[in-house]
Design a protein around this motif. Sequence first.
Motif, PDB file in Angstrom:
ATOM      1  N   SER A  63      -4.164   6.094   2.801  1.00 37.98           N
ATOM      2  CA  SER A  63      -3.621   4.971   2.019  1.00 37.98           C
ATOM      3  C   SER A  63      -2.888   5.440   0.769  1.00 37.98           C
ATOM      4  O   SER A  63      -2.086   4.696   0.209  1.00 37.98           O
ATOM      5  CB  SER A  63      -4.748   4.038   1.571  1.00 37.98           C
ATOM      6  N   THR A 113     -10.564   2.958   0.308  1.00 36.17           N
ATOM      7  CA  THR A 113      -9.990   1.749  -0.331  1.00 36.17           C
ATOM      8  C   THR A 113      -9.667   0.680   0.696  1.00 36.17           C
ATOM      9  O   THR A 113      -9.510  -0.487   0.352  1.00 36.17           O
ATOM     10  CB  THR A 113      -8.678   2.097  -1.063  1.00 36.17           C
ATOM     11  N   GLY A 114      -9.530   1.095   1.955  1.00 34.07           N
ATOM     12  CA  GLY A 114      -8.990   0.191   2.958  1.00 34.07           C
ATOM     13  C   GLY A 114      -7.475   0.303   2.938  1.00 34.07           C
ATOM     14  O   GLY A 114      -6.893   0.933   2.049  1.00 34.07           O
ATOM     15  N   ARG A 115      -6.850  -0.293   3.931  1.00 27.62           N
ATOM     16  CA  ARG A 115      -5.392  -0.250   4.030  1.00 27.62           C
ATOM     17  C   ARG A 115      -4.763  -1.233   3.052  1.00 27.62           C
ATOM     18  O   ARG A 115      -5.218  -2.389   2.953  1.00 27.62           O
ATOM     19  CB  ARG A 115      -4.994  -0.617   5.468  1.00 27.62           C
ATOM     20  N   PHE A 116      -3.739  -0.805   2.316  1.00 28.74           N
ATOM     21  CA  PHE A 116      -3.052  -1.702   1.375  1.00 28.74           C
ATOM     22  C   PHE A 116      -1.961  -2.473   2.096  1.00 28.74           C
ATOM     23  O   PHE A 116      -1.046  -1.888   2.673  1.00 28.74           O
ATOM     24  CB  PHE A 116      -2.431  -0.896   0.224  1.00 28.74           C
ATOM     25  N   LYS A 117      -2.073  -3.779   2.052  1.00 31.50           N
ATOM     26  CA  LYS A 117      -1.068  -4.634   2.695  1.00 31.50           C
ATOM     27  C   LYS A 117      -0.373  -5.478   1.641  1.00 31.50           C
ATOM     28  O   LYS A 117      -1.007  -5.920   0.676  1.00 31.50           O
ATOM     29  CB  LYS A 117      -1.740  -5.577   3.688  1.00 31.50           C
ATOM     30  N   ALA A 118       0.917  -5.735   1.877  1.00 29.59           N
ATOM     31  CA  ALA A 118       1.626  -6.670   1.005  1.00 29.59           C
ATOM     32  C   ALA A 118       0.935  -8.011   1.120  1.00 29.59           C
ATOM     33  O   ALA A 118       0.634  -8.471   2.213  1.00 29.59           O
ATOM     34  CB  ALA A 118       3.088  -6.780   1.431  1.00 29.59           C
ATOM     35  N   LEU A 119       0.648  -8.639  -0.017  1.00 29.27           N
ATOM     36  CA  LEU A 119      -0.114  -9.892   0.005  1.00 29.27           C
ATOM     37  C   LEU A 119       0.795 -11.090  -0.191  1.00 29.27           C
ATOM     38  O   LEU A 119       0.361 -12.193  -0.219  1.00 29.27           O
ATOM     39  CB  LEU A 119      -1.193  -9.855  -1.102  1.00 29.27           C
TER      40      LEU A 119
END
Lengths: 248, 67
Positions: B24, B61-67
């Motif tokens: 990530s 952290t987990g995958r960062f996605k556009a929110l």
Amino acid sequence: MDRKGRVSVLAGGVSIGSTKTTAGTLSGVFQDITDNTEVLVSNWHVFRGDPGKTAIVQPGPYDGGKDPHDRVGILKRYVPVMPSTLKAYICMIFGQLLRKWCSEEYRLIDAAVATFQPSSNDRSIAKGVYMEDGSIILPKGTHPGDGVVGRKVWKCGRTTGYTEGVIVNDNATVKVWYNDEYVVFTDQIVVKGQSQGGDSGSPVFLMQGDQPSENDQLVGLLFAGSDEYFIVCKYKHLEDLLKVRWNP
Amino acid sequence: MAQQKIDKKLKKILDTFMKEKGVSGYSVNGNKIVLYVDDEEHATLFRKFEISGYSIEVIVTGRFKAL
């Protein structure tokens, strides 16, 4: 307050989006450094569209906003996040030959500007951000975004409303997924805190005391996140690249 | 902390690392590298990662996605 509903006074923390997207969060009313007008700011992927053409609606389309009834402005400009279609096409064919030119470019912000041009005269703008009780407060200061590890922050977003978090890093390089493709951003702030889809664009403030106040400082815009962390692009890059100011 | 100038060789290693599945992101603070990964499975994998002269911390952290 209902952040997903139609508001007559536009300020940070409410649902907004272009007619080509679902819904995100209005960061707030900024000053456009290029022409000194007051403009609406959110993320590029919230205001996505064609500058000068695409309508911005409040609330965002996913929350029922429709053009022209709920139009509040027109996309003015953005800082590119995705490579242009032409570049992607050239690199697909000549990628091996043009390796350096085609290599990934690291981005600094996901942000865009829209004019304030409402379709009805019952809409107005106010500087600041909506709090949970419906009041608007205006934290007057700004912070470039460097040297802030360990600082407490708060944000107001369309989906999760007011939440607090702690900055765990202020110079991260991160991969952000836009559906099935990713873009790498560098010099980003990583916050341990809560956010969800629709919070993109939330203004993020450095907290000076125990409660949000006008003494707090805008440090950047939330644009991505995971279950426990969210990513904030720095205010200094907004000024430099998007050419906007929070509170001149 | 202001953005740290990263040694060219280290940057090349980290840029290659960014292309790996499950990664990530990263940050460099002095001689410490923090690697952000999508899940515990990749954390286990990247805890074995070594770069001479640097200590490495892996955070899920987990995958960062556009929110």
